[in-house]
Design a protein around this motif. Structure first.
Motif, mmCIF file in Angstrom:
data_model
loop_
_atom_site.group_PDB
_atom_site.id
_atom_site.type_symbol
_atom_site.label_atom_id
_atom_site.label_comp_id
_atom_site.label_asym_id
_atom_site.label_seq_id
_atom_site.Cartn_x
_atom_site.Cartn_y
_atom_site.Cartn_z
ATOM 1 N N ILE A 1 59.066 -9.822 25.503
ATOM 2 C CA ILE A 1 59.510 -10.188 24.157
ATOM 3 C C ILE A 1 61.030 -10.262 24.169
ATOM 4 N N THR A 2 61.565 -11.275 23.531
ATOM 5 C CA THR A 2 63.009 -11.362 23.332
ATOM 6 C C THR A 2 63.319 -11.006 21.888
ATOM 7 N N ARG B 1 57.271 -0.969 25.643
ATOM 8 C CA ARG B 1 57.042 -2.392 25.874
ATOM 9 C C ARG B 1 58.305 -3.025 26.428
ATOM 10 N N TYR C 1 61.228 -5.612 26.914
ATOM 11 C CA TYR C 1 61.841 -6.586 26.013
ATOM 12 C C TYR C 1 63.257 -6.893 26.480
ATOM 13 N N ILE D 1 61.777 -11.777 16.688
ATOM 14 C CA ILE D 1 61.291 -11.659 18.055
ATOM 15 C C ILE D 1 60.730 -13.012 18.473
ATOM 16 N N GLU D 2 60.893 -13.299 19.758
ATOM 17 C CA GLU D 2 60.400 -14.556 20.312
ATOM 18 C C GLU D 2 59.530 -14.249 21.518
ATOM 19 N N ARG D 3 58.315 -14.769 21.509
ATOM 20 C CA ARG D 3 57.413 -14.576 22.634
ATOM 21 C C ARG D 3 57.670 -15.632 23.709
ATOM 22 N N GLU D 4 57.063 -15.427 24.866
ATOM 23 C CA GLU D 4 57.291 -16.338 25.981
ATOM 24 C C GLU D 4 56.848 -17.768 25.675
ATOM 25 N N ASP D 5 55.874 -17.912 24.748
ATOM 26 C CA ASP D 5 55.414 -19.266 24.399
ATOM 27 C C ASP D 5 56.308 -19.932 23.360
ATOM 28 N N SER E 1 56.906 -18.832 20.278
ATOM 29 C CA SER E 1 56.589 -18.468 18.898
ATOM 30 C C SER E 1 57.500 -17.339 18.426
ATOM 31 N N TRP F 1 53.050 -6.052 13.614
ATOM 32 C CA TRP F 1 52.514 -6.740 14.790
ATOM 33 C C TRP F 1 52.606 -5.841 16.018
ATOM 34 N N LEU F 2 53.746 -5.195 16.200
ATOM 35 C CA LEU F 2 53.907 -4.307 17.352
ATOM 36 C C LEU F 2 52.964 -3.106 17.273
#
Length: 208
Positions: free
Chosen positions: A2-3, A25, A27, A56-60, A62, A73-74
């Motif tokens: 996660i970024t 996790r 990040y 937060i930005e996921r690898e995809d 989103s 969410w976390l």
């Protein structure tokens, strides 16, 4: 991976960092200074048109914005989100309380004291903000007279949300001296190795 785009001296961003640390996790943190206009660049606004951190930005690719939504969410499926439906609802109630009855006063007083000059006309807001902050802290104090945590039988995302600005309320000239249960709860939080105090605002000036 996660970024996180966040500002280390922001309580809303600090919530997210604490949750990630507690959950162990991985990040990446990208320091993003909203006070310096870094949330108003075309690149950032493409991620969050509201121009605020944290996100937060996921690898995809989103993206999720709003600190308490990120906490939900976390926390899903972990000990930070109670499994019991009633305790989950209580946790959510405290998240709403934090955003509507706590953060607008405790955090805004801190912002005025830490990011505006001593002669700012916004200083006129401080007496009212401190009064309303005291009312919110009194609600928390009453809860803690019967419970050790907010929302559930143990530490939850509600505690992270409320800790973020409560532990540094003094930055905004808001004293915790009248709230012994609240101070004891803060000590329970700080006893956890993953929980740390935030940096002070960069321009903190006298709050009298």
């Amino acid at each position: 991976m996660i970024t996180v785009y966040g500002m280390s001296s922001s309580g809303n961003c600090h919530k997210v960092r604490m949750a990630l640390e507690l959950l162990d996790r991985p990040y990446a943190w990208i320091e993003t200074d909203s006070a310096a206009g870094q949330t108003r660049t075309p690149d950032f606004l493409a991620r969050n048109p509201n121009g605020r951190v944290p996100i937060i930005e996921r690898e995809d690719g989103s993206v999720l914005a709003e600190s308490n939504a990120i906490l939900c969410w976390l926390g899903e499926g972990t000990t930070l989100m109670p499994a019991d439906a009633w305790e989950r609802a209580q946790t959510m109630a405290w998240l709403f309380f934090e955003q509507y009855s706590h953060e607008p006063y405790v955090a805004v007083a801190r912002f005025i004291c830490g990011w505006t000059p001593a002669d700012s006309p916004r200083r006129a807001e401080l007496p009212r903000l401190r009064e309303r902050a005291g009312e919110a802290l009194a609600v928390m104090e009453r809860h803690l007279q019967s419970y050790d945590w907010f929302g559930g039988q143990g530490l939850s995302i509600a505690d992270l949300a409320l800790f973020a600005y409560t532990h540094c309320a003094d930055d905004g000239g808001i004293s915790l001296a009248a709230f012994p249960q609240l101070r004891a709860w803060l000590q329970r939080m700080l006893a956890l190795p993953q929980i740390e105090a935030m940096p002070s605002p960069p321009g903190l000036v006298a709050t009298a």
